[in-house]
Design an enzyme around this catalytic site. Structure first.
Site, PDB file in Angstrom:
ATOM      1  N   ASP A  29      40.882  39.813  36.469  1.00  0.00           N
ATOM      2  CA  ASP A  29      41.159  39.817  37.906  1.00  0.00           C
ATOM      3  C   ASP A  29      41.693  41.178  38.350  1.00  0.00           C
ATOM      4  OD1 ASP A  29      41.195  38.728  40.419  1.00  0.00           O
ATOM      5  OD2 ASP A  29      43.012  37.541  40.138  1.00  0.00           O
ATOM      6  N   TRP A  34      41.740  47.137  42.634  1.00  0.00           N
ATOM      7  CA  TRP A  34      41.631  48.452  41.965  1.00  0.00           C
ATOM      8  C   TRP A  34      40.763  49.377  42.817  1.00  0.00           C
ATOM      9  CZ3 TRP A  34      37.750  51.614  40.221  1.00  0.00           C
ATOM     10  CH2 TRP A  34      38.079  52.572  39.240  1.00  0.00           C
ATOM     11  N   ASN A  77      33.406  31.516  43.230  1.00  0.00           N
ATOM     12  CA  ASN A  77      33.088  32.904  43.601  1.00  0.00           C
ATOM     13  C   ASN A  77      31.812  33.033  44.434  1.00  0.00           C
ATOM     14  OD1 ASN A  77      34.502  34.312  40.540  1.00  0.00           O
ATOM     15  ND2 ASN A  77      35.394  34.222  42.591  1.00  0.00           N
TER      16      ASN A  77
HETATM   17  C1  IPE Z   1      39.295  33.996  39.160  1.00  0.00           C
HETATM   18  O1  IPE Z   1      39.549  35.088  39.980  1.00  0.00           O
HETATM   19  C2  IPE Z   1      37.865  33.963  38.775  1.00  0.00           C
HETATM   20  C3  IPE Z   1      37.425  35.011  37.872  1.00  0.00           C
HETATM   21  C4  IPE Z   1      38.181  35.927  37.329  1.00  0.00           C
HETATM   22  C5  IPE Z   1      36.035  34.976  37.534  1.00  0.00           C
HETATM   23  P1  IPE Z   1      39.513  34.950  41.557  1.00  0.00           P
HETATM   24  O2  IPE Z   1      39.882  36.278  42.102  1.00  0.00           O
HETATM   25  O3  IPE Z   1      38.227  34.379  42.011  1.00  0.00           O
HETATM   26  O4  IPE Z   1      40.651  33.875  41.820  1.00  0.00           O
HETATM   27  P2  IPE Z   1      41.542  33.565  43.086  1.00  0.00           P
HETATM   28  O5  IPE Z   1      40.607  33.360  44.252  1.00  0.00           O
HETATM   29  O6  IPE Z   1      42.421  34.750  43.313  1.00  0.00           O
HETATM   30  O7  IPE Z   1      42.324  32.350  42.707  1.00  0.00           O
HETATM   31  C1  IPE Z   2      37.807  39.815  39.390  1.00  0.00           C
HETATM   32  O1  IPE Z   2      38.228  40.712  40.339  1.00  0.00           O
HETATM   33  C2  IPE Z   2      36.321  39.693  39.291  1.00  0.00           C
HETATM   34  C3  IPE Z   2      35.774  38.417  39.763  1.00  0.00           C
HETATM   35  C4  IPE Z   2      36.444  37.407  40.240  1.00  0.00           C
HETATM   36  C5  IPE Z   2      34.336  38.290  39.714  1.00  0.00           C
HETATM   37  P1  IPE Z   2      38.336  40.328  41.862  1.00  0.00           P
HETATM   38  O2  IPE Z   2      37.043  40.675  42.531  1.00  0.00           O
HETATM   39  O3  IPE Z   2      38.786  38.935  42.055  1.00  0.00           O
HETATM   40  O4  IPE Z   2      39.450  41.332  42.344  1.00  0.00           O
HETATM   41  P2  IPE Z   2      40.565  41.089  43.439  1.00  0.00           P
HETATM   42  O5  IPE Z   2      41.287  39.845  43.073  1.00  0.00           O
HETATM   43  O6  IPE Z   2      39.865  40.953  44.753  1.00  0.00           O
HETATM   44  O7  IPE Z   2      41.431  42.308  43.369  1.00  0.00           O
HETATM   45 MG    MG Z   3      40.591  38.072  42.311  1.00  0.00          MG
END
Ligand code: IPE
Ligand code: IPE
Ligand code: MG
Length: 250
Positions: A29, A34, A77
């Site tokens: 995450d 980043w 997602n």
């Molecule tokens: C969890 O991250 C899912 C993955 C890392 C694939 P998210 O960024 O989707 O989770 P939430 O929405 O912050 O709970």
């Molecule tokens: C994790 O990073 C990747 C996936 C969930 C696919 P995020 O895309 O959730 O990154 P943040 O949480 O928006 O920073």
């Molecule tokens: Mg995230």
């Protein structure tokens, strides 16, 4: 690209004594944050995150970890903008095409969990191909959790059980915790010993709901693209100092 290269440190090659977790699971995450910090598009954060994947897989393999599960795309997602979803899917295909030879050479098994039938066809093809090619390897098993959701997994398991029941293959009394586990995507895989979540979030986000019953949790504020081999070592050492009682008295 400059921000993707990372200096190797001596501590990268560190030996860790003590018992290794058998199964490490990571909720990757913080890719978006980043990128935002650097005024880059979110897709660049995901790209940088792939670099971390390469290093963490290599290190888990070197340390003799048997299973590494990476939560890469959740059933929720799909709610993201279409262009972000498609760049994630594209990155997956690129990763598998580019890294498979190296992963195979390093004895890694490339497995996947989740309902991949909903992923674009090229992703499904690369995932199946990666598994077929690497399934007999004996190094770390890399489980890519894709279109994975803990609730979805449990519902799918119940459907499979009911199908078996309606065919007379199982009886009500056969459904024990152990038997139920065998209907999950993780049928062949032990429960995660430790679940790592970087980026500062402290929630499970529908990950391994059944399997995390006795997992140790380890959180860090570092965004996934900045997560290093040293952070992994710290998580493992912290894990080794935890007192796992599984409900019993020690
Ligand atoms: C969890 O991250 C899912 C993955 C890392 C694939 P998210 O960024 O989707 O989770 P939430 O929405 O912050 O709970
Ligand atoms: C994790 O990073 C990747 C996936 C969930 C696919 P995020 O895309 O959730 O990154 P943040 O949480 O928006 O920073
Ligand atoms: Mg995230």
């Amino acid at each position: 690209m400059f921000f993707l290269s990372r200096k190797k440190k001596d501590s990268d090659q560190k030996t860790i004594s003590g018992q290794m977790p058998r199964h490490i699971a990571i909720i990757m995450d913080g890719n978006g944050r980043w990128a935002k910090e650097r005024r880059l598009p979110r897709a660049m954060g995901h790209k940088a995150g792939v670099e971390t994947i390469r290093e963490i897989v290599k290190e888990c393999n070197r340390l003799g970890i048997k299973y590494l599960t990476l939560y890469a795309f959740s059933t929720e997602n799909w709610k993201r903008p279409e262009d972000e979803v498609s760049s994630l899917m594209q990155l997956l295909v690129e990763f598998l095409k580019k890294e498979l030879d190296e992963l195979h050479k390093n004895n890694v098994v490339v497995n996947h969990i989740g309902d991949i039938s909903k992923l674009p066809e090229p992703c499904q093809v690369e995932l199946r191909n990666a598994y077929i090619r690497t399934k007999n390897n004996t190094g770390v098993t890399l489980n890519l959790a894709l279109n994975y959701g803990g609730r979805n997994e449990i519902v799918f398991a119940v459907r499979k059980i009911l199908t078996d029941y309606s065919r007379g293959n199982i009886k009500v009394g056969d459904i024990t915790e152990e038997a139920f586990s065998r209907y999950l995507y993780t049928a062949e895989i032990p429960d995660p010993d430790i679940i790592i979540r970087p980026s500062g979030e402290q929630r499970i986000s529908n990950f391994m709901l059944w399997q995390c019953a006795y997992s140790e949790f380890w959180y860090s504020n570092i965004n996934w693209p900045d997560f290093t081999v040293q952070d992994l070592h710290k998580a493992i050492e912290d894990y080794q100092n935890r007192d796992r009682r599984f409900g019993a008295v020690k």
